[in-house]
Motif scaffolding. Structure first.
Motif, PDB file in Angstrom:
ATOM      1  N   THR A 138       5.391   4.737 -15.475  1.00  0.00           N
ATOM      2  CA  THR A 138       4.038   4.500 -15.639  1.00  0.00           C
ATOM      3  C   THR A 138       3.906   2.909 -15.308  1.00  0.00           C
ATOM      4  N   GLU A 139       2.692   2.760 -14.858  1.00  0.00           N
ATOM      5  CA  GLU A 139       2.195   1.580 -14.224  1.00  0.00           C
ATOM      6  C   GLU A 139       0.786   1.736 -14.156  1.00  0.00           C
ATOM      7  N   PRO A 140      -0.309   1.282 -15.164  1.00  0.00           N
ATOM      8  CA  PRO A 140      -1.520   1.544 -14.840  1.00  0.00           C
ATOM      9  C   PRO A 140      -2.298   0.865 -13.846  1.00  0.00           C
ATOM     10  N   ARG A 141      -2.009  -0.362 -13.769  1.00  0.00           N
ATOM     11  CA  ARG A 141      -2.744  -1.058 -12.571  1.00  0.00           C
ATOM     12  C   ARG A 141      -2.471  -0.209 -11.095  1.00  0.00           C
ATOM     13  N   LEU A 142      -1.306   0.133 -10.945  1.00  0.00           N
ATOM     14  CA  LEU A 142      -0.784   0.768  -9.672  1.00  0.00           C
ATOM     15  C   LEU A 142      -1.561   2.270  -9.478  1.00  0.00           C
ATOM     16  N   LEU A 143      -1.596   2.996 -10.599  1.00  0.00           N
ATOM     17  CA  LEU A 143      -1.923   4.278 -10.467  1.00  0.00           C
ATOM     18  C   LEU A 143      -3.608   4.027 -10.191  1.00  0.00           C
ATOM     19  N   ALA A 144      -4.408   2.959 -10.899  1.00  0.00           N
ATOM     20  CA  ALA A 144      -5.601   3.034 -10.401  1.00  0.00           C
ATOM     21  C   ALA A 144      -5.749   2.500  -8.922  1.00  0.00           C
ATOM     22  N   ALA A 145      -4.898   1.945  -8.442  1.00  0.00           N
ATOM     23  CA  ALA A 145      -4.788   1.604  -7.125  1.00  0.00           C
ATOM     24  C   ALA A 145      -4.960   2.659  -6.064  1.00  0.00           C
TER      25      ALA A 145
ATOM     26  N   GLN B 286       3.163   4.758   3.986  1.00  0.00           N
ATOM     27  CA  GLN B 286       2.074   3.798   3.519  1.00  0.00           C
ATOM     28  C   GLN B 286       2.277   3.919   2.012  1.00  0.00           C
ATOM     29  N   THR B 287       2.657   2.639   1.548  1.00  0.00           N
ATOM     30  CA  THR B 287       2.782   2.451   0.087  1.00  0.00           C
ATOM     31  C   THR B 287       2.076   1.430  -0.426  1.00  0.00           C
ATOM     32  N   LEU B 288       2.178   1.416  -1.631  1.00  0.00           N
ATOM     33  CA  LEU B 288       1.499   0.353  -2.568  1.00  0.00           C
ATOM     34  C   LEU B 288       2.290  -0.122  -3.451  1.00  0.00           C
ATOM     35  N   SER B 289       2.582  -1.303  -4.012  1.00  0.00           N
ATOM     36  CA  SER B 289       3.383  -1.742  -5.036  1.00  0.00           C
ATOM     37  C   SER B 289       2.896  -2.726  -5.908  1.00  0.00           C
ATOM     38  N   ALA B 290       3.357  -2.727  -7.072  1.00  0.00           N
ATOM     39  CA  ALA B 290       2.873  -3.671  -8.141  1.00  0.00           C
ATOM     40  C   ALA B 290       3.951  -4.159  -8.962  1.00  0.00           C
ATOM     41  N   LEU B 291       3.789  -5.400  -9.603  1.00  0.00           N
ATOM     42  CA  LEU B 291       4.679  -5.938 -10.609  1.00  0.00           C
ATOM     43  C   LEU B 291       4.201  -5.418 -11.942  1.00  0.00           C
ATOM     44  N   ALA B 292       5.061  -5.044 -12.753  1.00  0.00           N
ATOM     45  CA  ALA B 292       4.589  -4.706 -14.173  1.00  0.00           C
ATOM     46  C   ALA B 292       4.351  -5.978 -15.191  1.00  0.00           C
ATOM     47  N   VAL B 293       3.425  -6.633 -14.801  1.00  0.00           N
ATOM     48  CA  VAL B 293       3.149  -7.889 -15.698  1.00  0.00           C
ATOM     49  C   VAL B 293       2.126  -7.704 -16.658  1.00  0.00           C
ATOM     50  N   PRO B 294       2.517  -8.092 -18.042  1.00  0.00           N
ATOM     51  CA  PRO B 294       1.188  -8.235 -18.838  1.00  0.00           C
ATOM     52  C   PRO B 294       0.106  -9.055 -18.509  1.00  0.00           C
TER      53      PRO B 294
ATOM     54  N   LYS C 274     -19.617  -1.531  -6.376  1.00  0.00           N
ATOM     55  CA  LYS C 274     -19.082  -1.047  -4.999  1.00  0.00           C
ATOM     56  C   LYS C 274     -17.663  -1.550  -4.952  1.00  0.00           C
ATOM     57  N   GLU C 275     -16.696  -0.540  -4.623  1.00  0.00           N
ATOM     58  CA  GLU C 275     -15.327  -0.831  -4.404  1.00  0.00           C
ATOM     59  C   GLU C 275     -15.089  -1.627  -3.382  1.00  0.00           C
ATOM     60  N   PRO C 276     -14.313  -2.768  -2.963  1.00  0.00           N
ATOM     61  CA  PRO C 276     -14.238  -3.632  -1.940  1.00  0.00           C
ATOM     62  C   PRO C 276     -13.667  -2.754  -0.716  1.00  0.00           C
ATOM     63  N   GLU C 277     -13.721  -3.283   0.287  1.00  0.00           N
ATOM     64  CA  GLU C 277     -13.060  -2.588   1.449  1.00  0.00           C
ATOM     65  C   GLU C 277     -11.713  -2.927   1.583  1.00  0.00           C
ATOM     66  N   GLY C 278     -10.799  -2.307   2.220  1.00  0.00           N
ATOM     67  CA  GLY C 278      -9.238  -2.487   2.255  1.00  0.00           C
ATOM     68  C   GLY C 278      -8.507  -2.082   1.266  1.00  0.00           C
ATOM     69  N   TYR C 279      -7.603  -2.649   0.978  1.00  0.00           N
ATOM     70  CA  TYR C 279      -6.620  -1.920  -0.264  1.00  0.00           C
ATOM     71  C   TYR C 279      -6.917  -2.741  -1.690  1.00  0.00           C
ATOM     72  N   PRO C 280      -6.940  -1.928  -2.600  1.00  0.00           N
ATOM     73  CA  PRO C 280      -7.172  -2.725  -3.927  1.00  0.00           C
ATOM     74  C   PRO C 280      -6.091  -3.978  -4.337  1.00  0.00           C
ATOM     75  N   ASP C 281      -6.937  -4.801  -4.910  1.00  0.00           N
ATOM     76  CA  ASP C 281      -6.227  -6.160  -5.267  1.00  0.00           C
ATOM     77  C   ASP C 281      -5.405  -5.973  -6.415  1.00  0.00           C
ATOM     78  N   LEU C 282      -4.029  -6.111  -6.012  1.00  0.00           N
ATOM     79  CA  LEU C 282      -3.104  -5.816  -6.995  1.00  0.00           C
ATOM     80  C   LEU C 282      -2.205  -7.230  -7.528  1.00  0.00           C
ATOM     81  N   ARG C 283      -2.717  -8.336  -6.602  1.00  0.00           N
ATOM     82  CA  ARG C 283      -2.070  -9.535  -6.657  1.00  0.00           C
ATOM     83  C   ARG C 283      -2.544 -10.676  -7.475  1.00  0.00           C
TER      84      ARG C 283
ATOM     85  N   VAL D 150       6.917  -1.446  -9.236  1.00  0.00           N
ATOM     86  CA  VAL D 150       6.864   0.061  -9.040  1.00  0.00           C
ATOM     87  C   VAL D 150       6.187   0.091  -7.598  1.00  0.00           C
ATOM     88  N   ARG D 151       6.703   1.170  -6.874  1.00  0.00           N
ATOM     89  CA  ARG D 151       6.166   1.366  -5.586  1.00  0.00           C
ATOM     90  C   ARG D 151       5.688   2.739  -5.634  1.00  0.00           C
ATOM     91  N   ALA D 152       4.455   3.272  -4.875  1.00  0.00           N
ATOM     92  CA  ALA D 152       3.945   4.470  -5.039  1.00  0.00           C
ATOM     93  C   ALA D 152       3.763   4.676  -3.244  1.00  0.00           C
TER      94      ALA D 152
END
Length: 650
Positions: free
Chosen positions: A57-64, A277-285, A350-359, A407-409
C-alpha cells in the motif's frame, strides 16, 4: 517454471529488490548452469499465497503508476482522452508471489510458488561435442532431482564423449532491438545465408568457439550440409546488414508483432539487454498531519466506502484494517476519515509532461517547521540543540529519520537504451503483460536516514556568482550534446532544438548531488552499512520553488535497514567530524591532476567534471542519476576558488 510438468521445482532464487533492478519481467537471469527469462504478469500466480500479504500500500506511488501507464504516445487527439481512461487499470502494487517453508518442505506448495520463468535462449550447446540445437528438439535432457539444491538444475547431453551426462549451456548470442523485442539468434538462417538446409528442414548445428583477440570468433556449421559461417560477420555496425528483420517477439509474453527496428547482436548476460523502468516514493505522511491521518491516507482505498461510524465494527473485523487502527477509537478514526474526505480534490487539469512529481510531498515534510508525529512507518526528529554551531554556515537544518519506508514499483522495461529520468517517452517501454495490467510488481524496504538542508541564501548567492562561469557553461552545453546524441543515436529522427535543454537540473543540483556523494562515501566507513546499501534523494528546486536538501538513507531489506548506525551519525559532534572529513577529502583525488582539470568540451557529452571512481562515484543502486551531474570544484576549491560553495571546512 510451472508451465512444463517436467520443470515444476524451483531452479533458483533472487531477492525481491532484484526484481526491481536486475531480474524483473522480461529479463534474463543467469543461473549456475543455464539462463532463464522472467515471464509476464499473466503467469504470476497468487492463488496459493492465501492469507499472506500480497498487496503493498502506497497511494501516492499507485497514483503515479496509473498516470504514467495511462499516457499515450502519438495517439490521435480524439482518442487520447478515451485511451487515458481505459489505460488506468492498475489497482494494486504487489510483491512477487512467495510462501515460507520451501527449505523445510522442498516438495510442498512453497517450493512451487514463485516468479515464473522459462529457459532462454532456446538454443543450447553441449560443452563436450559442441552440438547446437533447440530445447524442443528433444536432443537434450533435463534434471533437477535434488529438491534442496535447485541451483544444480541443469540440461545435459548423452553424446558419448567424456562423462555420461555432459553439461549443456545456453547458446551465447541473442538479438534485440530498441523497441524492447528479444529473440533467439537466427542460427539456421544465418549459417545458410538466409535460406534453408537442402538436406533437412531443421538440422542440428555445431558451435565452435576458437577465441581470439579481435572479437568473437565462433564458427557455426551445419551437420547435414557443408554450410558454415562465423559469428564475426554480424558483429558491429557493419555486420547488422546481414541480420534479418525484427520479428517483434516478446518472449516473456509469448507474442510476435510487426517491427521495423534494426536488430542488434547481444551476448547473453550483457548489461544492456534489460533496463528496469521504475518509480519510487517514500511513505511519508502529509505535512502537518498526525500518524492517524497518515494511516487513513495509506488505506484510503479501503476506507473511502465507510459511510458512517456504525460501519466501524465491520471495518475493524477485516484485515489489514483489523490491526492497523488498534491505537484509535471509532470516533477518532471517523473524524480522520471525514478530514481526509473533505480535503482538496485532485487537480483535474492537464497532466504535466514527464514523470509524476513524487518529491514535493517528501520535501514538504522535511522542510516543515513541525515534523509529523512519530509512527510505525515514519519517525523523524530534530536535535534539541539544532544545527551545531560549527555547521551554521553549511546546513540550515538537520533531521534524523529514525524510520522510513520506501516503495518501488516497476512500470516497464527497455532494451539497449536505459530510460531517461526526466523523459519517460524518450525510449520505447516494453509492456509487462499482454493486456492492460491490473497490478504491477513492487517491493518495499524499511530503513533510516539523515536529511541535510543547505541555507537558501547560500545556494542562491552561489548560483548568482557562478552563473556566467566557463565551468557552468561547459556543463550546460554538454547536457545539450548529451540530449542530442542520445535521441538521434537510437531513434534515427532529427533532434528537436526546442527540447535540447529539457531536463537540465540546474547548477544547484551539482552542489547538492556532489555533497551527497561525499557524505555517502564518508558515512559508509562508519555507519555499519556499505555504500551500496545507502541511497540518496536530492531535493533541488528552481527560482519559483527553491529547494536545497539531500536525504541519505538505507535502502536494503536486510534486518529492515534500521540498525541505528546511520541516524547516530547525525549527532552534533559526529556530524561536524564527518562533514569536515568529507570536505577535506574532496580537495584532493588520487587521480589528480587529471580529475581536477576535467571539464566536458565539444564534442564530449559526459555529464561530470572533477569526479571519478577514486573520489565521487558510487554504486548504481546508490546514485539516483547514474553518477552524472557531479563536480568537486563546485563544492570545495580545487582549481578556481570562486566556484566553490564551501571555501573553508568547519
Amino acid at each position: 517454471m510451472a508451465e512444463f510438468s517436467r520443470y515444476r521445482r524451483r531452479v533458483g532464487s533472487v531477492r525481491p529488490s532484484h526484481l526491481m533492478f536486475t531480474s524483473g519481467v522480461g529479463s534474463l537471469v543467469d543461473l549456475p548452469n543455464f539462463s532463464v527469462l522472467v515471464k509476464g504478469l499473466e503467469d504470476w500466480k497468487y492463488e496459493k499465497v492465501g492469507d499472506s500479504p500480497a498487496v503493498i500500500t502506497e497511494p501516492r506511488l499507485l497514483a503515479a503508476v496509473q498516470a504514467v501507464l495511462s499516457k499515450t504516445v502519438e495517439q490521435p487527439r480524439l482518442l487520447a482522452a478515451v485511451q487515458a481512461v481505459l489505460s488506468k487499470t492498475v489497482e494494486e502494487l504487489k510483491p512477487a508471489p512467495w510462501l515460507p517453508g520451501a527449505d523445510q518442505d522442498p516438495n510442498g506448495e512453497a517450493a512451487r510458488t514463485g516468479t515464473p520463468v522459462v529457459p532462454f535462449p532456446s538454443w543450447m550447446r553441449c560443452t563436450a561435442c559442441n552440438l547446437l540445437a533447440r530445447i524442443d528438439s528433444q536432443v537434450f535432457g533435463f534434471e533437477n532431482d535434488k529438491p534442496n539444491k535447485p541451483h544444480e538444475a541443469r540440461f545435459f547431453h548423452e553424446c558419448g564423449k567424456g562423462r555420461r551426462k555432459n553439461l549443456v549451456v545456453g547458446a551465447r548470442f541473442v538479438v534485440a532491438c530498441t523497441a524492447g523485442h528479444l529473440d533467439d539468434f537466427p542460427y539456421l538462417e544465418f549459417v545458410h545465408h538466409g535460406g534453408t538446409c537442402p538436406a533437412v528442414e531443421k538440422p542440428n548445428l555445431l558451435m565452435e568457439d576458437h577465441g581470439g583477440n579481435l572479437g568473437a570468433n565462433v564458427r557455426i556449421a551445419c551437420q547435414r550440409c557443408p554450410a558454415t559461417r562465423n559469428i564475426r560477420e554480424v558483429m558491429g555496425k557493419r555486420g547488422q546488414v546481414h541480420l534479418p528483420s525484427c520479428r517483434g517477439r516478446h518472449p516473456h509474453l509469448g507474442t510476435f508483432g510487426s517491427c521495423a527496428k534494426q536488430l542488434h547482436v547481444l551476448v547473453v548476460g550483457a548489461s544492456n539487454q534489460w533496463f528496469a523502468q521504475t518509480l519510487s516514493a517514500l511513505a511519508v505522511p502529509q505535512a502537518g498531519a498526525g500518524e492517524l491521518d497518515g494511516k487513513v491516507e495509506q488505506f484510503w482505498a479501503n476506507l473511502q466506502h465507510v459511510s458512517g461510524i456504525a460501519m466501524m465494527p465491520l471495518m475493524r473485523s477485516m484485515p489489514p484494517l483489523s490491526y492497523e487502527f488498534e491505537k484509535w477509537t471509532d470516533d477518532e478514526l471517523w473524524a480522520a476519515i471525514e478530514r481526509h474526505r473533505a480535503g482538496p480534490e485532485p487537480d483535474g487539469g492537464k497532466e504535466p509532461e514527464g514523470y509524476p512529481d513524487l518529491r514535493t510531498p517528501e520535501w514538504q515534510v522535511f522542510s516543515s517547521a513541525t515534523l509529523p508525529e512519530p509512527g510505525d512507518e515514519f519517525a523523524a526528529y530534530r536535535h534539541p540543540d539544532g544545527v551545531p554551531n560549527l555547521l551554521k554556515g553549511f546546513y540550515s537544518d538537520v533531521i534524523q529519520v529514525e524510520r522510513v519506508r520506501e516503495v518501488r514499483a516497476m512500470i516497464g522495461f527497455t532494451r539497449l537504451d536505459a530510460p531517461d529520468p526526466d523523459d519517460p517517452n524518450l525510449v520505447t517501454r516494453a509492456k509487462l503483460s499482454r493486456s492492460n495490467p491490473t497490478w504491477v510488481p513492487a517491493s518495499e524496504v524499511r530503513g533510516e536516514g539523515v536529511f541535510l538542508r543547505l541555507p537558501e541564501e547560500l545556494l542562491a548567492g552561489w548560483e548568482k556568482r557562478v552563473a556566467g562561469s566557463r565551468a557552468i557553461q561547459s556543463h550546460y552545453e554538454a547536457f545539450g550534446r548529451f540530449r542530442e546524441y542520445r535521441y538521434s543515436a537510437r531513434t534515427g529522427q532529427p533532434f528537436n532544438e526546442e527540447t535540447r535543454y529539457q531536463g537540465w537540473p540546474g547548477a544547484r543540483y551539482y552542489v547538492l548531488h556532489t555533497l551527497s556523494h561525499l557524505m555517502i562515501r564518508t558515512i559508509a566507513l562508519e555507519c555499519g552499512y556499505n555504500s551500496a546499501s545507502l541511497a540518496e534523494r536530492i531535493y533541488a528546486g528552481n527560482e519559483d520553488d527553491p529547494r536545497g536538501g539531500i536525504l541519505i538513507y538505507t535502502a536494503v531489506p536486510d534486518a529492515e535497514g534500521t540498525l541505528g548506525g546511520l541516524v547516530s551519525l547525525a549527532e552534533p559532534d559526529d556530524l561536524v567530524r564527518l562533514t569536515r572529513r568529507a570536505l577535506t577529502g574532496a580537495r584532493h583525488c588520487s587521480s589528480d591532476p587529471l580529475c581536477a582539470e576535467r571539464l566536458p568540451c565539444d564534442p564530449e557529452d559526459f555529464l561530470h567534471g572533477a569526479a571519478c571512481h577514486a573520489c565521487l562515484f558510487v554504486s548504481e543502486t546508490t546514485c539516483e542519476r547514474g553518477n552524472r551531474f557531479l563536480d568537486r570544484r563546485f563544492v570545495v576549491p580545487i582549481d578556481a576558488p570562486d566556484l566553490a560553495i564551501f571555501p573553508d571546512v568547519p
